[in-house]
Design a protein around this motif. Structure first.
Motif, mmCIF file in Angstrom:
data_model
loop_
_atom_site.group_PDB
_atom_site.id
_atom_site.type_symbol
_atom_site.label_atom_id
_atom_site.label_comp_id
_atom_site.label_asym_id
_atom_site.label_seq_id
_atom_site.Cartn_x
_atom_site.Cartn_y
_atom_site.Cartn_z
ATOM 1 N N PRO A 72 0.823 -1.207 0.000
ATOM 2 C CA PRO A 72 0.000 0.000 0.000
ATOM 3 C C PRO A 72 0.859 1.260 0.000
ATOM 4 N N THR A 73 0.464 2.224 -0.802
ATOM 5 C CA THR A 73 1.135 3.522 -0.817
ATOM 6 C C THR A 73 0.198 4.632 -0.349
ATOM 7 N N THR A 74 -1.076 4.299 -0.191
ATOM 8 C CA THR A 74 -2.061 5.238 0.353
ATOM 9 C C THR A 74 -2.780 4.552 1.507
ATOM 10 N N ILE A 75 -2.909 5.267 2.616
ATOM 11 C CA ILE A 75 -3.515 4.667 3.804
ATOM 12 C C ILE A 75 -4.567 5.617 4.372
ATOM 13 N N ILE A 76 -5.772 5.094 4.565
ATOM 14 C CA ILE A 76 -6.826 5.849 5.253
ATOM 15 C C ILE A 76 -6.613 5.609 6.745
ATOM 16 N N ILE A 77 -6.139 6.628 7.446
ATOM 17 C CA ILE A 77 -5.698 6.463 8.840
ATOM 18 C C ILE A 77 -6.772 6.795 9.865
ATOM 19 N N GLY A 78 -7.884 7.345 9.459
ATOM 20 C CA GLY A 78 -8.928 7.688 10.415
ATOM 21 C C GLY A 78 -9.810 8.784 9.847
ATOM 22 N N ALA A 79 -10.581 9.357 10.756
ATOM 23 C CA ALA A 79 -10.716 8.980 12.161
ATOM 24 C C ALA A 79 -11.862 7.992 12.333
ATOM 25 N N LYS A 102 -12.267 -6.025 5.245
ATOM 26 C CA LYS A 102 -11.434 -6.296 6.404
ATOM 27 C C LYS A 102 -10.392 -5.206 6.582
ATOM 28 N N GLU A 103 -10.308 -4.649 7.808
ATOM 29 C CA GLU A 103 -9.254 -3.692 8.123
ATOM 30 C C GLU A 103 -7.977 -4.452 8.458
ATOM 31 N N ALA A 104 -6.842 -3.925 8.032
ATOM 32 C CA ALA A 104 -5.583 -4.647 8.197
ATOM 33 C C ALA A 104 -5.108 -4.684 9.649
ATOM 34 N N HIS A 105 -5.169 -3.551 10.333
ATOM 35 C CA HIS A 105 -4.634 -3.442 11.703
ATOM 36 C C HIS A 105 -3.198 -3.987 11.774
ATOM 37 N N TYR A 106 -2.449 -3.740 10.708
ATOM 38 C CA TYR A 106 -1.084 -4.257 10.662
ATOM 39 C C TYR A 106 -0.165 -3.491 11.609
ATOM 40 N N PHE A 107 -0.182 -2.172 11.533
ATOM 41 C CA PHE A 107 0.771 -1.389 12.318
ATOM 42 C C PHE A 107 0.384 -1.274 13.793
ATOM 43 N N ASP A 108 -0.896 -1.341 14.117
ATOM 44 C CA ASP A 108 -1.252 -1.294 15.536
ATOM 45 C C ASP A 108 -1.029 -2.641 16.213
ATOM 46 N N GLU A 120 -4.972 0.934 1.858
ATOM 47 C CA GLU A 120 -5.311 0.201 3.096
ATOM 48 C C GLU A 120 -6.036 1.134 4.043
ATOM 49 N N LYS A 121 -6.995 0.616 4.796
ATOM 50 C CA LYS A 121 -7.750 1.428 5.755
ATOM 51 C C LYS A 121 -7.732 0.800 7.135
ATOM 52 N N THR A 122 -7.234 1.533 8.112
ATOM 53 C CA THR A 122 -7.375 1.170 9.518
ATOM 54 C C THR A 122 -7.535 2.473 10.305
ATOM 55 N N PRO A 123 -8.775 2.890 10.606
ATOM 56 C CA PRO A 123 -8.995 4.208 11.212
ATOM 57 C C PRO A 123 -8.454 4.362 12.629
ATOM 58 N N LYS A 124 -8.071 3.252 13.243
ATOM 59 C CA LYS A 124 -7.475 3.329 14.578
ATOM 60 C C LYS A 124 -6.074 3.932 14.541
ATOM 61 N N TYR A 125 -5.417 3.883 13.391
ATOM 62 C CA TYR A 125 -4.042 4.370 13.274
ATOM 63 C C TYR A 125 -3.900 5.817 13.754
ATOM 64 N N PHE A 126 -4.870 6.652 13.414
ATOM 65 C CA PHE A 126 -4.742 8.095 13.643
ATOM 66 C C PHE A 126 -4.490 8.430 15.108
ATOM 67 N N LEU A 165 -3.194 6.504 17.582
ATOM 68 C CA LEU A 165 -2.144 5.775 18.297
ATOM 69 C C LEU A 165 -0.791 6.471 18.128
ATOM 70 N N GLN A 166 -0.121 6.707 19.245
ATOM 71 C CA GLN A 166 1.069 7.549 19.254
ATOM 72 C C GLN A 166 2.253 6.942 18.505
ATOM 73 N N ASN A 167 2.384 5.632 18.513
ATOM 74 C CA ASN A 167 3.564 5.003 17.927
ATOM 75 C C ASN A 167 3.460 4.749 16.420
ATOM 76 N N ILE A 168 2.287 4.922 15.856
ATOM 77 C CA ILE A 168 2.078 4.559 14.455
ATOM 78 C C ILE A 168 2.864 5.434 13.475
ATOM 79 N N PRO A 169 2.924 6.761 13.650
ATOM 80 C CA PRO A 169 3.649 7.565 12.661
ATOM 81 C C PRO A 169 5.100 7.129 12.444
ATOM 82 N N LEU A 170 5.816 6.809 13.503
ATOM 83 C CA LEU A 170 7.201 6.370 13.347
ATOM 84 C C LEU A 170 7.281 5.024 12.643
ATOM 85 N N LEU A 171 6.354 4.113 12.964
ATOM 86 C CA LEU A 171 6.312 2.830 12.267
ATOM 87 C C LEU A 171 6.040 3.032 10.778
#
Length: 305
Positions: free
Chosen positions: A53-60, A84-90, A118-124, A126-132
């Motif tokens: 994925p190169t575009t991600i729907i991060i929230g909210a 299905k939401e990926a929830h890969y990074f969280d 990819e879409k996982t609206p929980k990403y927005f 969560l504090q650690n997601i941007p660095l990941l």
């Protein structure tokens, strides 16, 4: 003769039936392995592959991300999973050497001319997601694009409360009491300014498309989708006549054979309770500074309260 006709034939031999069933099982197992594969190189042909994925729907959360992705899924230049939401990074574990190849388990096959979203609206939130995400961006060596859709933060919090009740995690006896409780989870989930500030420590503002979910939910979504097309640099596809208003639900649907294409569980026009005027004032006051921060960082005005 079609497979179902063969199966209904009373003279079908045991050997033929066994062969047929074995073939079906092999086909299903092979298909499952293809769908679950984390390899970019297992493909249907030379051009159709699983791509990062190169575009991600991060929230909210509770702001219309499902509707947005459902609409985008009809664009011929977009590849995405709407079920299905990926929830890969969280769920990313920094203590293990995970390969990003496993990320491909959550994405569909795509053509070279398609963008994988990819879409996982929980990403927005969560504090650690941007660095990941930043590390992931370096890995794929492509500049990521983020889509963020927001709505009135008080209405978002109310929707989140009733979403949680529908999933039987809480019982809403007094909505105003829940949302005026100090530092409650639902109002904290509407701290858009705080969350965006965290993301902008790592990424540039021009990597974000921020959508007003209030207008997206009430008006024909074609103008919003055209903004998305421009942001993603893909051809214009959607037209106003592609959509119609579902008056029972109060939201717009994609027109397909006169049917409403969106989950029947989506779109809740009314809730069991409303906030008291005093509760709404308390919540608005608590969110005022964060809204101001969000408008400053996004360079957009929302006029929520």
């Amino acid at each position: 003769m079609a497979p179902f006709q063969i199966m209904l034939c009373p003279n079908l031999s045991k050997f033929s039936l066994h062969t047929l069933l074995t073939s079906v099982v092999i086909l299903l197992v092979y298909r499952k392995r293809i769908e679950d594969s984390d390899s970019e190189y297992i493909n249907i042909d030379a051009n159709i592959q699983k791509r990062f994925p190169t575009t991600i729907i991060i929230g909210a959360q509770k702001c219309g991300t499902t509707a947005l992705l459902n609409f985008l899924s009809y664009h011929p230049s977009v590849a995405c999973n709407t079920y299905k939401e990926a929830h890969y990074f969280d769920n990313y574990d920094n203590n293990r050497d995970y390969s990003y190849r496993s990320y491909l388990r959550y994405v569909p096959f795509s053509r070279p001319d398609q963008i994988t979203i990819e879409k996982t609206p929980k990403y927005f939130r969560l504090q650690n997601i941007p660095l990941l995400m930043y590390n992931y961006q370096k890995f794929i060596q492509k500049k990521l694009k983020f889509i963020l859709i927001v709505r009135n933060p008080i209405k978002r919090a109310i929707s989140h409360v009733y979403h949680t009740e529908r999933h039987k995690r809480i019982k809403v006896e007094n909505l105003s009491a829940i949302l005026t409780e100090p530092a409650n989870f639902f109002v904290k989930g509407s701290h858009y300014g705080q969350f965006l500030q965290n993301w902008m420590k790592v990424f540039n503002r021009n990597q974000f498309l921020i959508i007003n979910g209030d207008s997206f939910g009430k008006e024909n979504p074609v103008s919003v989708l055209r903004n998305v097309e421009n942001f993603l640099e893909i051809p214009s596809y959607f037209k106003a006549e592609n959509f119609f208003l579902n008056r029972m639900k109060g939201f717009y649907c994609y027109r397909y054979k006169y049917s409403c294409i969106l989950s029947a569980a989506k779109g809740h026009k009314t809730f069991a309770q409303n906030l008291t005027p005093d509760a709404e004032k308390i919540i608005a006051t608590s969110l005022k500074k964060d809204v101001q921060l969000f408008e400053k960082l996004s360079n957009q005005t929302f006029n929520w309260f």
